[in-house]
Design a protein around this motif. Structure first.
Motif, short mmCIF file in Angstrom:
data_model
loop_
_atom_site.label_atom_id
_atom_site.label_comp_id
_atom_site.label_asym_id
_atom_site.label_seq_id
_atom_site.Cartn_x
_atom_site.Cartn_y
_atom_site.Cartn_z
N GLU A 65 3.98 -20.28 6.35
CA GLU A 65 3.90 -18.82 6.43
C GLU A 65 2.83 -18.29 5.48
N GLU A 66 2.14 -17.26 5.90
CA GLU A 66 1.15 -16.62 5.05
C GLU A 66 1.83 -15.85 3.94
N ILE A 67 1.43 -16.12 2.70
CA ILE A 67 1.99 -15.43 1.54
C ILE A 67 0.90 -14.54 0.94
N ASN A 68 1.17 -13.25 0.92
CA ASN A 68 0.23 -12.29 0.34
C ASN A 68 0.77 -11.79 -0.98
N VAL A 69 -0.05 -11.92 -2.02
CA VAL A 69 0.34 -11.54 -3.38
C VAL A 69 -0.45 -10.30 -3.76
N TYR A 70 0.25 -9.18 -3.93
CA TYR A 70 -0.36 -7.92 -4.32
C TYR A 70 -0.06 -7.66 -5.79
N VAL A 71 -1.10 -7.41 -6.56
CA VAL A 71 -0.96 -7.18 -7.99
C VAL A 71 -1.53 -5.82 -8.34
N ILE A 72 -0.65 -4.95 -8.82
CA ILE A 72 -1.08 -3.62 -9.26
C ILE A 72 -1.77 -3.75 -10.60
N ALA A 73 -2.98 -3.24 -10.68
CA ALA A 73 -3.75 -3.37 -11.92
C ALA A 73 -4.58 -2.12 -12.13
N ASN A 74 -4.73 -1.74 -13.39
CA ASN A 74 -5.67 -0.65 -13.70
C ASN A 74 -7.00 -1.26 -14.13
N GLY A 75 -7.90 -0.42 -14.53
CA GLY A 75 -9.25 -0.89 -14.86
C GLY A 75 -9.34 -1.76 -16.09
N ILE A 79 -5.49 0.86 -9.34
CA ILE A 79 -4.97 2.20 -9.55
C ILE A 79 -6.06 2.99 -10.26
N PRO A 80 -6.62 4.01 -9.63
CA PRO A 80 -7.68 4.79 -10.30
C PRO A 80 -7.14 5.53 -11.50
N ASP A 81 -8.01 5.77 -12.47
CA ASP A 81 -7.60 6.45 -13.70
C ASP A 81 -7.04 7.85 -13.42
N THR A 82 -7.44 8.44 -12.32
CA THR A 82 -6.98 9.80 -11.99
C THR A 82 -5.72 9.80 -11.13
N PRO A 90 4.38 5.74 -20.36
CA PRO A 90 2.99 5.45 -20.00
C PRO A 90 2.81 5.46 -18.48
N LEU A 91 1.57 5.44 -18.05
CA LEU A 91 1.28 5.46 -16.62
C LEU A 91 1.92 4.31 -15.87
N THR A 92 2.08 3.18 -16.54
CA THR A 92 2.58 1.99 -15.86
C THR A 92 3.99 2.17 -15.30
N ILE A 93 4.77 3.14 -15.81
CA ILE A 93 6.13 3.31 -15.29
C ILE A 93 6.11 3.78 -13.84
N TYR A 117 -0.55 3.09 -2.53
CA TYR A 117 -1.79 2.31 -2.71
C TYR A 117 -1.78 1.00 -1.94
N LEU A 118 -0.62 0.62 -1.39
CA LEU A 118 -0.56 -0.58 -0.57
C LEU A 118 -1.07 -0.28 0.83
N PRO A 119 -1.56 -1.29 1.54
CA PRO A 119 -2.05 -1.07 2.91
C PRO A 119 -0.96 -0.49 3.82
N GLN A 120 -1.34 0.43 4.65
CA GLN A 120 -0.39 1.11 5.53
C GLN A 120 0.26 0.15 6.54
N GLU A 121 -0.41 -0.95 6.85
CA GLU A 121 0.15 -1.87 7.83
C GLU A 121 1.28 -2.73 7.26
#
Length: 274
Positions: free
Chosen positions: A31-41, A65-68, A80-83, A92-96
């Motif tokens: 099975e295809e495993i997709n790993v999404y990692v939320i990261a700031n700049g 995640i854009p600074d704005t 902090p923003l991370t919460i 921010y995840l793909p709509q599909e």
């Protein structure tokens, strides 16, 4: 299978350890495993994570995640923003994507993850676990504190199966921002999750899917001696190394569970550097 993480520079090796344990112990059958990692700049290990995922046969996707992004959100040293990252990841995840499993990076998978990922979420926003206690005093206090009496209990947000279609329809940034502005919170993102959405969460057993490694004796006691170490190794899927004393730190010892983590940590490094 879609997996979601939110980390900073300190946790990229731990994330690779979690992924290695999933690869080793789950019946993925190509099975295809997709790993999404939320990261700031300020995250600097995307290349290493991408290479590690390729070695594991997984696909890495950074979720920038854009600074704005949360310019209207209340932000302080305590909040902090991370919460907001896991609560508003659907923005921010793909709509599909329709389903994704969020995991903290201090988790080991020691049995098949597929049954949790396949949990029926019809009518629910999330599936999560309530950590076992010898008494329900903490649960009662949290219900009074958060005024969410319809919820089954206080859910731990370290393992969160997300029904993205329902979340996109019901979870709104301003609801979260307004709640934080008007309340004093102990565990900000987890308190918000429980207060606003606790009655839309499907309960899954923590002894299987969010086992707090500090509490083996509590699990044994409540289960009348069934949930022994041998039972855990055969049946528990996700071990959660909760608290400040993390197993990768020096001079930290949660007994056999710490030794188990250190073994996976070393195996993951050897495999990924081979």
């Amino acid at each position: 299978m879609n997996l979601l993480f939110s980390i900073d520079d300190r946790f990229y090796q731990q994330l690779l350890t979690t992924l290695y344990s999933i690869k080793l112990n789950s019946s993925l059958d190509g099975e295809e495993i997709n790993v999404y990692v939320i990261a700031n700049g300020h995250f600097h290990y995307s290349a290493q994570l991408a290479a590690g995922c390729r070695r594991l046969g997984m696909h890495y996707h950074e979720v920038p995640i854009p600074d704005t992004a949360f310019q209207n959100a209340p932000v302080t040293d305590r909040y902090p923003l991370t919460i907001y990252y896991r609560l508003l990841a659907h923005l921010y995840l793909p709509q599909e994507l329709h389903r994704i499993l969020y995991l903290d990076a201090d988790i080991l998978c020691i049995n098949d993850l597929r049954p949790l990922y396949s949990t029926d979420l019809n009518g629910y926003l999330y599936a999560s676990a309530i950590h076992t206690n010898l008494t329900n005093a903490t649960e009662v206090i949290n219900k009074i504190r958060l005024q969410n009496f319809d919820a089954d209990g206080y859910y731990n947000s370290g393992v969160l199966l997300m029904n993205l279609d329902e979340i996109r329809s019901h979870v709104r940034p301003n609801d979260i921002f307004n709640y934080i502005r008007s309340h004093v919170l102990l565990l900000p993102d987890q308190d918000v999750l429980n207060a606003l959405y606790g009655h839309h969460i499907k309960s899954v057993p923590d002894e299987l899917y969010n086992f707090d490694v500090r509490n083996l004796r509590i699990y044994e006691t409540i289960s009348m001696g069934v949930d022994t170490l041998d039972w855990v190794m055969k049946n528990t899927v996700l071990l959660h190394y909760c608290g400040r004393q993390k197993p990768w730190l020096e001079n930290v010892n949660h007994g056999k569970f710490t030794a188990l983590y250190k073994n996976y940590f070393q195996m993951a490094k050897k495999f990924l550097l081979a």
